[in-house]
Design a protein around this motif. Structure first.
Motif, PDB file in Angstrom:
ATOM      1  N   ASN A 221       0.867  -1.309   0.072  1.00 24.74           N
ATOM      2  CA  ASN A 221      -0.118   0.060   0.046  1.00 24.74           C
ATOM      3  C   ASN A 221       0.758   1.406   0.026  1.00 24.74           C
ATOM      4  O   ASN A 221       0.212   2.365  -0.416  1.00 24.74           O
ATOM      5  CB  ASN A 221      -1.075   0.086   1.213  1.00 24.74           C
ATOM      6  N   VAL A 222       1.908   1.098   0.348  1.00 23.28           N
ATOM      7  CA  VAL A 222       2.891   2.382   0.757  1.00 23.28           C
ATOM      8  C   VAL A 222       4.229   2.254  -0.181  1.00 23.28           C
ATOM      9  O   VAL A 222       5.161   2.590  -0.072  1.00 23.28           O
ATOM     10  CB  VAL A 222       3.300   2.711   2.029  1.00 23.28           C
ATOM     11  N   ALA A 223       4.031   1.142  -1.409  1.00 21.52           N
ATOM     12  CA  ALA A 223       4.896   0.922  -2.141  1.00 21.52           C
ATOM     13  C   ALA A 223       5.917   2.433  -2.882  1.00 21.52           C
ATOM     14  O   ALA A 223       7.100   2.298  -2.914  1.00 21.52           O
ATOM     15  CB  ALA A 223       4.928  -0.259  -3.346  1.00 21.52           C
ATOM     16  N   LYS A 224       4.997   2.932  -3.263  1.00 22.54           N
ATOM     17  CA  LYS A 224       5.590   4.355  -4.133  1.00 22.54           C
ATOM     18  C   LYS A 224       6.366   4.892  -3.154  1.00 22.54           C
ATOM     19  O   LYS A 224       7.404   5.872  -3.259  1.00 22.54           O
ATOM     20  CB  LYS A 224       4.542   4.841  -4.998  1.00 22.54           C
ATOM     21  N   ASN A 225       5.736   5.411  -1.993  1.00 16.33           N
ATOM     22  CA  ASN A 225       6.484   6.204  -1.003  1.00 16.33           C
ATOM     23  C   ASN A 225       7.871   5.507  -0.462  1.00 16.33           C
ATOM     24  O   ASN A 225       8.629   6.556  -0.228  1.00 16.33           O
ATOM     25  CB  ASN A 225       5.603   6.466   0.227  1.00 16.33           C
ATOM     26  N   TYR A 226       7.654   4.365  -0.336  1.00 23.84           N
ATOM     27  CA  TYR A 226       9.016   3.573   0.221  1.00 23.84           C
ATOM     28  C   TYR A 226       9.902   3.742  -0.956  1.00 23.84           C
ATOM     29  O   TYR A 226      11.044   3.906  -0.405  1.00 23.84           O
ATOM     30  CB  TYR A 226       8.429   2.050   0.356  1.00 23.84           C
TER      31      TYR A 226
ATOM     32  N   TYR B 154      25.341  -4.788  -5.156  1.00 19.31           N
ATOM     33  CA  TYR B 154      25.254  -4.913  -6.608  1.00 19.31           C
ATOM     34  C   TYR B 154      26.417  -4.057  -7.155  1.00 19.31           C
ATOM     35  O   TYR B 154      27.387  -4.534  -7.873  1.00 19.31           O
ATOM     36  CB  TYR B 154      24.183  -4.800  -7.405  1.00 19.31           C
ATOM     37  N   ASN B 155      26.408  -2.838  -6.803  1.00 18.68           N
ATOM     38  CA  ASN B 155      27.261  -1.732  -7.200  1.00 18.68           C
ATOM     39  C   ASN B 155      28.892  -1.973  -6.677  1.00 18.68           C
ATOM     40  O   ASN B 155      29.820  -1.453  -7.315  1.00 18.68           O
ATOM     41  CB  ASN B 155      26.949  -0.213  -6.864  1.00 18.68           C
ATOM     42  N   GLU B 156      28.887  -2.893  -5.700  1.00 21.44           N
ATOM     43  CA  GLU B 156      30.159  -3.407  -5.061  1.00 21.44           C
ATOM     44  C   GLU B 156      30.798  -4.659  -6.126  1.00 21.44           C
ATOM     45  O   GLU B 156      31.647  -5.079  -5.428  1.00 21.44           O
ATOM     46  CB  GLU B 156      30.050  -3.478  -3.625  1.00 21.44           C
ATOM     47  N   GLY B 157      30.054  -4.974  -6.666  1.00 17.60           N
ATOM     48  CA  GLY B 157      30.651  -5.906  -7.626  1.00 17.60           C
ATOM     49  C   GLY B 157      30.017  -7.326  -7.467  1.00 17.60           C
ATOM     50  O   GLY B 157      30.508  -8.586  -7.843  1.00 17.60           O
ATOM     51  N   ALA B 158      28.893  -7.504  -6.592  1.00 17.10           N
ATOM     52  CA  ALA B 158      28.556  -8.802  -6.109  1.00 17.10           C
ATOM     53  C   ALA B 158      27.229  -9.295  -7.101  1.00 17.10           C
ATOM     54  O   ALA B 158      26.618  -8.450  -7.881  1.00 17.10           O
ATOM     55  CB  ALA B 158      27.633  -8.732  -4.668  1.00 17.10           C
ATOM     56  N   VAL B 159      27.084 -10.457  -7.131  1.00 21.11           N
ATOM     57  CA  VAL B 159      25.700 -11.121  -7.787  1.00 21.11           C
ATOM     58  C   VAL B 159      24.475 -11.096  -6.807  1.00 21.11           C
ATOM     59  O   VAL B 159      24.768 -11.927  -5.654  1.00 21.11           O
ATOM     60  CB  VAL B 159      26.054 -12.411  -8.405  1.00 21.11           C
ATOM     61  N   VAL B 160      23.628 -10.614  -6.761  1.00 21.63           N
ATOM     62  CA  VAL B 160      22.693 -10.143  -5.856  1.00 21.63           C
ATOM     63  C   VAL B 160      21.324 -10.693  -6.273  1.00 21.63           C
ATOM     64  O   VAL B 160      20.794 -10.546  -7.235  1.00 21.63           O
ATOM     65  CB  VAL B 160      22.703  -8.883  -5.546  1.00 21.63           C
ATOM     66  N   VAL B 161      20.769 -11.487  -5.484  1.00 21.34           N
ATOM     67  CA  VAL B 161      19.346 -11.962  -5.445  1.00 21.34           C
ATOM     68  C   VAL B 161      18.404 -11.095  -4.509  1.00 21.34           C
ATOM     69  O   VAL B 161      18.642 -11.450  -3.078  1.00 21.34           O
ATOM     70  CB  VAL B 161      19.019 -13.303  -5.350  1.00 21.34           C
ATOM     71  N   GLY B 162      17.570 -10.574  -4.713  1.00 19.10           N
ATOM     72  CA  GLY B 162      16.612  -9.681  -3.788  1.00 19.10           C
ATOM     73  C   GLY B 162      15.390 -10.941  -3.363  1.00 19.10           C
ATOM     74  O   GLY B 162      14.581 -11.408  -4.334  1.00 19.10           O
ATOM     75  N   VAL B 163      15.140 -11.104  -2.170  1.00 17.40           N
ATOM     76  CA  VAL B 163      13.977 -11.594  -1.747  1.00 17.40           C
ATOM     77  C   VAL B 163      12.963 -11.008  -1.037  1.00 17.40           C
ATOM     78  O   VAL B 163      13.268 -10.396  -0.006  1.00 17.40           O
ATOM     79  CB  VAL B 163      14.253 -13.077  -1.072  1.00 17.40           C
ATOM     80  N   GLU B 164      11.637 -10.752  -1.748  1.00 19.07           N
ATOM     81  CA  GLU B 164      10.543  -9.787  -1.157  1.00 19.07           C
ATOM     82  C   GLU B 164       9.135 -10.490  -1.389  1.00 19.07           C
ATOM     83  O   GLU B 164       8.924 -10.771  -2.620  1.00 19.07           O
ATOM     84  CB  GLU B 164      11.025  -8.701  -2.042  1.00 19.07           C
ATOM     85  N   PRO B 165       8.465 -10.376  -0.270  1.00 23.01           N
ATOM     86  CA  PRO B 165       7.022 -11.046  -0.464  1.00 23.01           C
ATOM     87  C   PRO B 165       6.073  -9.945  -1.190  1.00 23.01           C
ATOM     88  O   PRO B 165       5.016 -10.531  -1.527  1.00 23.01           O
ATOM     89  CB  PRO B 165       6.625 -11.452   1.002  1.00 23.01           C
ATOM     90  N   SER B 166       6.476  -8.716  -1.345  1.00 19.82           N
ATOM     91  CA  SER B 166       5.484  -7.748  -1.608  1.00 19.82           C
ATOM     92  C   SER B 166       5.724  -7.615  -3.337  1.00 19.82           C
ATOM     93  O   SER B 166       6.816  -7.010  -3.734  1.00 19.82           O
ATOM     94  CB  SER B 166       5.746  -6.575  -0.990  1.00 19.82           C
ATOM     95  N   VAL B 167       4.726  -7.968  -4.261  1.00 20.79           N
ATOM     96  CA  VAL B 167       5.137  -7.778  -5.543  1.00 20.79           C
ATOM     97  C   VAL B 167       5.179  -6.137  -5.778  1.00 20.79           C
ATOM     98  O   VAL B 167       5.913  -5.899  -6.856  1.00 20.79           O
ATOM     99  CB  VAL B 167       3.641  -8.262  -6.312  1.00 20.79           C
ATOM    100  N   GLU B 168       4.361  -5.379  -5.059  1.00 20.31           N
ATOM    101  CA  GLU B 168       4.509  -4.000  -5.539  1.00 20.31           C
ATOM    102  C   GLU B 168       5.866  -3.319  -4.991  1.00 20.31           C
ATOM    103  O   GLU B 168       6.408  -2.626  -6.006  1.00 20.31           O
ATOM    104  CB  GLU B 168       3.313  -3.264  -4.709  1.00 20.31           C
ATOM    105  N   LEU B 169       6.314  -3.870  -4.098  1.00 24.01           N
ATOM    106  CA  LEU B 169       7.928  -3.276  -3.851  1.00 24.01           C
ATOM    107  C   LEU B 169       8.682  -3.850  -4.980  1.00 24.01           C
ATOM    108  O   LEU B 169       9.604  -3.136  -5.125  1.00 24.01           O
ATOM    109  CB  LEU B 169       8.443  -3.720  -2.352  1.00 24.01           C
ATOM    110  N   ILE B 170       8.664  -4.941  -5.133  1.00 21.21           N
ATOM    111  CA  ILE B 170       9.709  -5.654  -6.271  1.00 21.21           C
ATOM    112  C   ILE B 170       9.353  -4.660  -7.618  1.00 21.21           C
ATOM    113  O   ILE B 170      10.131  -4.439  -8.329  1.00 21.21           O
ATOM    114  CB  ILE B 170       9.412  -6.974  -6.572  1.00 21.21           C
ATOM    115  N   GLU B 171       8.221  -4.311  -7.949  1.00 17.51           N
ATOM    116  CA  GLU B 171       7.773  -3.598  -9.171  1.00 17.51           C
ATOM    117  C   GLU B 171       8.652  -2.301  -8.973  1.00 17.51           C
ATOM    118  O   GLU B 171       9.151  -1.689  -9.986  1.00 17.51           O
ATOM    119  CB  GLU B 171       6.423  -3.382  -9.290  1.00 17.51           C
ATOM    120  N   GLN B 172       8.347  -1.716  -7.899  1.00 13.77           N
ATOM    121  CA  GLN B 172       9.133  -0.368  -7.704  1.00 13.77           C
ATOM    122  C   GLN B 172      10.741  -0.612  -7.723  1.00 13.77           C
ATOM    123  O   GLN B 172      11.499   0.273  -8.264  1.00 13.77           O
ATOM    124  CB  GLN B 172       8.817  -0.035  -6.499  1.00 13.77           C
TER     125      GLN B 172
END
Length: 262
Positions: free
Chosen positions: A7-12, A54-72
């Protein structure tokens, strides 16, 4: 009141990107090197920590239960050319392969997890001698701006109370911003405490920016969009009337715990 960060994904995405430069620098001073490492970022939200790693040169996987936050997160990543994989699932069941990751990171999210199940999952996906880094941050200033803001929010809460977020509400004693119970849990799951530390930093907000930041807080995620806008309009009107058009320098604390998997 139910918490729903979607509900607050855009603000986040817009107002919770205050990751201090000192954070990565402080980790480097303690021997944490993300370059060419595999990292899973649990509760990755809109990707603020994932992008920094990621910007430090790592291969990163983000795990997140909110579809809206991932979209942002993907919108931001696309705009700057980052290639970060996000998995829409919970920290307790990542679906990732066994023993794959050098680091597991968590920023502003540990208090939302089922900690027992998450620790079992972290042990499963960490490589031998892998490292868990749990981090948190938030405003710590006792300024009148914060007090005024919290009083307005409190007046709109169904029970008239503002409790600490998630599992933090269960604890009465803290070490460097973390509930003391967590340290015992980490130890019981054979995570050796390498170091816990903290530092302060300042974030500057206009009245509008401050309202945007407030709009990302978990307390407001249970309200409807119209209700949130009414609360934020009330806060904005109060700020303009009380303080005029000024910058609010809000002190924050950043809290870090580094744990080695035995």
């Amino acid at each position: 009141m139910e918490v729903n960060f979607g509900n607050v994904a855009k603000n986040y995405a817009q107002y919770r990107n205050d990751l201090p430069d000192e954070l990565l620098e402080s980790l480097k001073l303690r021997g944490i090197d993300f370059n060419n490492k595999k990292v899973v970022d649990l509760g990755s939200g809109t990707g603020v920590l994932s992008r920094a790693i990621y910007n430090e040169g790592a291969v990163v996987v983000g795990v997140e239960p909110s579809v809206e936050l991932i979209e942002q997160a993907k919108v931001i990543d696309k705009s700057i050319g980052n290639q970060i994989e996000y998995i829409n699932t919970y920290a307790e069941s990542t679906t990732l392969d066994n023993g794959l990751f050098d680091y597991v990171t968590v920023l502003r999210a540990w208090h939302w997890f089922n900690r027992e199940k998450t620790l079992d999952e972290i042990k499963r996906i960490l490589a031998e001698k892998g490292i868990l880094i749990v981090m948190d941050s938030g405003f710590i200033s006792k300024s009148k701006v914060i007090d005024d803001t919290l009083q307005i929010i409190k007046a709109h809460m169904p029970n008239g109370e503002l409790k600490s977020a998630g599992a933090k509400a269960e604890s009465k004693q803290f070490i460097n911003g973390f509930p003391v119970e967590w340290f015992k849990e980490w130890q019981e799951h054979k995570f050796d405490l390498k170091e816990t530390y903290k530092f302060n930093y300042t974030v500057s907000f206009t009245n509008k920016d401050w309202c945007g930041r407030v709009g990302s807080l978990s307390w407001l995620s249970g309200f409807t969009e119209n209700q949130r806008n009414e609360i934020l309009d009330e806060i904005f009107t109060h700020l303009v009337k009380e303080y005029g058009d000024i910058q609010h320098n809000i002190q924050h604390g950043c809290f870090i715990t580094i744990l080695n998997h035995l």
